[in-house]
Design a protein around this motif. Structure first.
Motif, mmCIF file in Angstrom:
data_model
loop_
_atom_site.group_PDB
_atom_site.id
_atom_site.type_symbol
_atom_site.label_atom_id
_atom_site.label_comp_id
_atom_site.label_asym_id
_atom_site.label_seq_id
_atom_site.Cartn_x
_atom_site.Cartn_y
_atom_site.Cartn_z
ATOM 1 N N PHE A 183 1.087 -1.197 -0.394
ATOM 2 C CA PHE A 183 0.011 -0.031 -0.069
ATOM 3 C C PHE A 183 1.282 0.869 0.034
ATOM 4 C CE2 PHE A 183 -2.458 2.912 2.597
ATOM 5 C CZ PHE A 183 -3.846 3.363 1.888
ATOM 6 N N ARG A 184 1.783 1.493 0.739
ATOM 7 C CA ARG A 184 2.242 1.987 0.865
ATOM 8 C C ARG A 184 3.631 2.306 -0.597
ATOM 9 N NH1 ARG A 184 5.554 3.911 5.676
ATOM 10 N NH2 ARG A 184 5.128 2.228 6.601
ATOM 11 N N MET A 185 4.076 1.720 -0.627
ATOM 12 C CA MET A 185 4.596 1.262 -2.437
ATOM 13 C C MET A 185 3.984 2.528 -3.440
ATOM 14 S SD MET A 185 4.957 0.124 -5.583
ATOM 15 C CE MET A 185 4.100 -1.626 -5.656
ATOM 16 N N GLU A 186 2.431 1.617 -3.001
ATOM 17 C CA GLU A 186 1.605 2.543 -4.371
ATOM 18 C C GLU A 186 1.049 3.719 -4.198
ATOM 19 O OE1 GLU A 186 1.689 1.030 -7.097
ATOM 20 O OE2 GLU A 186 1.512 -0.939 -7.277
ATOM 21 N N MET A 218 -3.791 9.967 -8.443
ATOM 22 C CA MET A 218 -4.558 9.914 -7.437
ATOM 23 C C MET A 218 -4.706 9.092 -6.524
ATOM 24 S SD MET A 218 -5.850 13.168 -7.066
ATOM 25 C CE MET A 218 -7.211 12.818 -6.346
ATOM 26 N N GLY A 219 -3.659 7.610 -7.089
ATOM 27 C CA GLY A 219 -3.690 6.795 -5.766
ATOM 28 C C GLY A 219 -5.131 5.883 -5.255
ATOM 29 N N GLU A 220 -5.284 5.075 -6.981
ATOM 30 C CA GLU A 220 -6.343 4.341 -7.369
ATOM 31 C C GLU A 220 -5.771 3.031 -6.852
ATOM 32 O OE1 GLU A 220 -10.178 2.534 -8.410
ATOM 33 O OE2 GLU A 220 -9.081 4.797 -7.131
ATOM 34 N N LEU A 221 -4.677 2.932 -7.438
ATOM 35 C CA LEU A 221 -3.672 1.567 -7.138
ATOM 36 C C LEU A 221 -3.798 1.069 -5.591
ATOM 37 C CD1 LEU A 221 -1.178 1.305 -10.402
ATOM 38 C CD2 LEU A 221 -3.119 0.045 -9.858
ATOM 39 N N ALA A 246 -1.792 6.732 4.559
ATOM 40 C CA ALA A 246 -2.118 7.342 3.546
ATOM 41 C C ALA A 246 -2.310 8.542 4.120
ATOM 42 C CB ALA A 246 -3.778 6.737 3.519
ATOM 43 N N GLN A 247 -2.019 8.963 5.631
ATOM 44 C CA GLN A 247 -2.390 10.487 5.756
ATOM 45 C C GLN A 247 -0.565 10.472 5.783
ATOM 46 O OE1 GLN A 247 -3.473 9.906 10.199
ATOM 47 N NE2 GLN A 247 -5.050 10.414 9.249
ATOM 48 N N LEU A 248 0.341 10.206 5.712
ATOM 49 C CA LEU A 248 1.680 10.522 4.775
ATOM 50 C C LEU A 248 1.748 11.299 3.377
ATOM 51 C CD1 LEU A 248 3.463 7.559 6.409
ATOM 52 C CD2 LEU A 248 3.335 9.718 7.173
ATOM 53 N N PHE A 249 0.669 11.100 2.839
ATOM 54 C CA PHE A 249 0.432 11.775 1.505
ATOM 55 C C PHE A 249 -0.421 12.630 1.306
ATOM 56 C CE2 PHE A 249 2.481 7.742 1.751
ATOM 57 C CZ PHE A 249 3.905 7.565 0.837
ATOM 58 N N ASP A 250 -0.260 14.099 1.079
ATOM 59 C CA ASP A 250 -1.106 15.302 1.159
ATOM 60 C C ASP A 250 -1.964 14.915 0.168
ATOM 61 O OD1 ASP A 250 0.116 16.428 3.207
ATOM 62 O OD2 ASP A 250 1.200 17.599 2.133
ATOM 63 N N PHE A 251 -1.931 14.339 -1.090
ATOM 64 C CA PHE A 251 -3.027 14.176 -2.564
ATOM 65 C C PHE A 251 -3.945 13.304 -2.329
ATOM 66 C CE2 PHE A 251 0.528 10.542 -2.950
ATOM 67 C CZ PHE A 251 0.059 9.573 -3.898
ATOM 68 N N ALA A 252 -3.778 11.854 -1.095
ATOM 69 C CA ALA A 252 -4.620 10.706 -0.885
ATOM 70 C C ALA A 252 -5.833 11.640 -0.260
ATOM 71 C CB ALA A 252 -3.635 9.800 -0.575
ATOM 72 N N LYS A 253 -6.362 12.775 0.313
ATOM 73 C CA LYS A 253 -7.499 12.634 1.128
ATOM 74 C C LYS A 253 -8.500 12.003 1.003
ATOM 75 C CE LYS A 253 -4.841 16.695 3.068
ATOM 76 N NZ LYS A 253 -4.410 16.861 4.556
ATOM 77 N N ASP A 254 -9.036 12.196 0.064
ATOM 78 C CA ASP A 254 -10.251 11.555 -0.430
ATOM 79 C C ASP A 254 -9.983 10.146 -0.055
ATOM 80 O OD1 ASP A 254 -11.249 13.632 -1.626
ATOM 81 O OD2 ASP A 254 -10.944 12.705 -3.766
ATOM 82 N N LEU A 255 -9.146 9.408 -0.177
ATOM 83 C CA LEU A 255 -8.554 7.904 0.036
ATOM 84 C C LEU A 255 -8.889 7.732 1.492
ATOM 85 C CD1 LEU A 255 -7.695 5.499 -0.453
ATOM 86 C CD2 LEU A 255 -5.023 5.976 -0.345
#
Length: 598
Positions: A183-186, A218-221, A246-255
């Motif tokens: 998950f982190r890698m993707e 957007m992190g769909e994978l 997921a919270q480490l990545f700003d772009f993944a707010k929706d996720l």
């Protein structure tokens, strides 16, 4: 065998000649290398092979590589690396291949191979090493993760890392750590693509030929991995771990929102969910339209409001899920916040009040553990709420009558409140508790008595304790008794206690060493008494403690009334009694001491 070794030495000659020709090594050093290499080659070509020989071979070659590097830096020569270093690296890899084929199950050997390749070999070679290792150790998820991380971070190959994770999950379909790292890698891959795209756009370059699908960016994978994993691993702890990543990545707010909502929907019956939701209130910033706090007072007020919101969630959680685990989460949060330093007396007072409320609510629901009763009592005691502390300690003791901890808490409160019932409660405790768990209470009773009662009363307690406590626990008690005797009555009293206990086994070495020290502190230190203490100590520990023998010898040599002629006899007695490493250690210490005497 000799022909093989000769052939391998001859294979080395070109690199050795180059080392001499360019001035990195002298002729004498080259001869020494050939001699050492011959010995190492002989060891790994024998019929009976030992892993240590291969390790020694590899270590020697690595040391040689590092020496070559240092000398290159010193003389400023950086050429001929293909003929010299690469030749050595290939040889070491060959040794590693033989060793790992012979001892396939040795993970540490494989990891050493990996470390060597990371430093000295090419990336392609390391990929092959990982493939060979995983073919044998496919049952170890940590090795799959290591290989995938290397592909991602060092080779910059997201596709290779992805393939490794997919293969690993076929072997370990229920391994949380694999899903977390995949998950982190993707998410890292998506972030890398986003940065690439931004750089191209900033440089106004045409990116028409490059594929930057919006779903991937957007992190769909990562979302697909999340969905698959939570269907397999149904755990709030695992769910929270994915959300933290997921919270480490700003772009993944929706996720992040999706994972958070699913956590609340899927794990409402898990205290960890409520704990996470409550603590999240601390991180929520001011509402849109509100001014962010600027002054010290407004910041304190904002912290207070956030903590109130957290406690409101905890209150709801305890109503919805009235379990000991949930109450523990609530209390731990309150205790953590109360322990935080603040200059605001109001905020500190509110934190203390909330903590007391949390304890009281859990107590009313009969969901407090014995440790939490101890925490509560000590908190009340620390703030001088003696009546309440006595009430809480009493309630805890009634619920956990077989707990030494709770009796200690009750006694602690009684002692602090200067109650006349302390001695009576100690007596009552020994009636209710099993003798083998009462050592802490006996020690507490003796320590209290030393400050509150007469010397005779304290000694009577120690004497009772020595009769009541047997086995290994009695060792600590005897040491305490001897210490007290010396503090309260000096050497004469300590010697009397020592004599009364000298046949009451078991003992510690410290028990005898204390008496030796007490004797040496006297103005007229008697050698006869020291001999008695050493002899008694050696009767108990002479077969294992080399220091005792050594100190005895030094005493005979250094004391004004010592007899140096006895040292030889003591030495031979030690050699008869000591075994194995203790004997070797004694011989070494004795030799050092004798050398110092010369």
């Amino acid at each position: 065998m000799a022909e093989i070794i000769q052939e391998r030495i001859e294979d080395r000659l070109p690199e050795l000649q180059q080392l001499e020709r360019i001035g990195l090594f002298s002729r004498a050093e080259i001869k020494a290398i050939i001699k050492k290499a011959s010995d190492l080659e002989y060891r790994i070509q024998r019929r009976t092979l030992f892993k240590e020989d291969f390790i020694n071979y590899v270590q020697y070659e690595i040391n040689l590589l590092e020496l070559i590097q240092r000398r290159r830096v010193r003389i400023g020569y950086s050429f001929k690396k293909d003929e010299i270093e690469n030749s050595i690296v290939h040889r070491v890899q060959g040794v590693f291949r033989r060793a790992s084929a012979k001892w396939k199950d040795d993970v540490q050997l494989w990891l050493s191979y990996v470390v060597f390749c990371k430093k000295w070999a090419t990336k392609v070679q390391l990929s092959k090493v990982f493939s060979a290792m995983l073919a044998i150790h496919s049952n170890k998820p940590a090795l799959w993760i290591m290989a995938a991380k290397w592909e991602m971070e060092d080779r910059l190959s997201s596709e290779s890392a992805r393939q490794l994770f997919l293969r690993a999950l076929r072997f370990h379909p229920e391994c949380p750590k694999l899903y977390q790292e995949y998950f982190r890698m993707e998410l890292m891959h998506a972030e890398k693509l986003r940065k690439e795209k931004q750089e191209f756009e900033k440089a106004k370059m045409d990116v028409g030929n490059l594929e930057y699908a919006e779903e991937i960016l957007m992190g769909e994978l990562a979302r697909i991995i999340y969905k698959n994993s939570v269907n397999i691993i149904k755990s709030a702890e695992f769910h929270v771990s994915l959300l933290s990543i997921a919270q480490l990545f700003d772009f993944a707010k929706d996720l992040q929102r999706e994972i958070y909502d699913d956590l609340q929907a899927l794990h409402t019956d898990d205290p960890l969910t409520w704990d996470y939701v409550a603590r999240r209130e601390l991180e929520i910033e001011s509402q849109p339209g509100e001014e962010p706090p600027t002054t010290k007072q407004t910041k304190v007020a904002e912290v207070g409001r956030r903590e109130e919101r957290c406690c409101a969630v905890y209150e709801e959680a305890v109503k919805t899920l009235p379990t000991e685990a949930m109450c523990k989460c609530y209390i731990n949060f309150c205790m953590e916040r109360f322990a935080k330093k603040t200059s605001s007396r109001h905020l500190r007072g509110k934190r203390l009040e909330r903590t007391m409320v949390a304890f009281r609510k859990a107590h009313d629901l009969k969901l407090l553990s014995e440790f939490q009763y101890k925490q509560w009592s000590e908190l009340l005691l620390h703030h001088d709420f003696l009546t309440e502390a006595l009430e809480v300690a009493g309630a805890g003791m009634e619920l956990f009558r077989g707990s030494v901890m709770m009796w200690q808490v009750k006694l602690q409160v009684l002692i602090a409140s200067k109650s006349p019932d302390v001695a009576m409660l100690f007596e009552e405790a020994f009636v209710h508790l099993k003798p083998q768990i009462c050592l802490p209470l006996w020690i507490s009773w003796a320590e209290w008595s030393e400050g509150a009662k007469s010397q005779e009363d304290t000694e009577a307690i120690f004497k009772k304790a020595v009769l009541a406590i047997t086995g290994g626990d009695s060792v600590t008690l005897k040491d305490k008794y001897l210490d007290w005797a010396y503090r309260s009555g000096g050497y004469k009293k300590a010697r009397a206690v020592f004599k009364s206990l000298q046949e009451s086994r078991p003992f510690s070495v410290d028990f005898f060493r204390k008496m030796i020290q007490f004797e040496k502190e006297q103005e007229s230190c008697k050698m006869a008494n020291l001999r008695e203490y050493y002899e008694r100590a050696l009767r108990e520990f002479g077969s294992v403690d080399s220091d005792l023998w050594m100190d005895y010898i030094k005493e005979e040599l250094n004391h004004p009334l010592g007899r140096p002629e006895h040292c030889g006899q003591i030495y031979w007695r030690a050699m008869k009694m000591l075994q194995g490493e203790s004997a070797e250690l004694f011989v070494a210490k004795h030799a050092v001491h004798q050398a110092g005497q010369l």
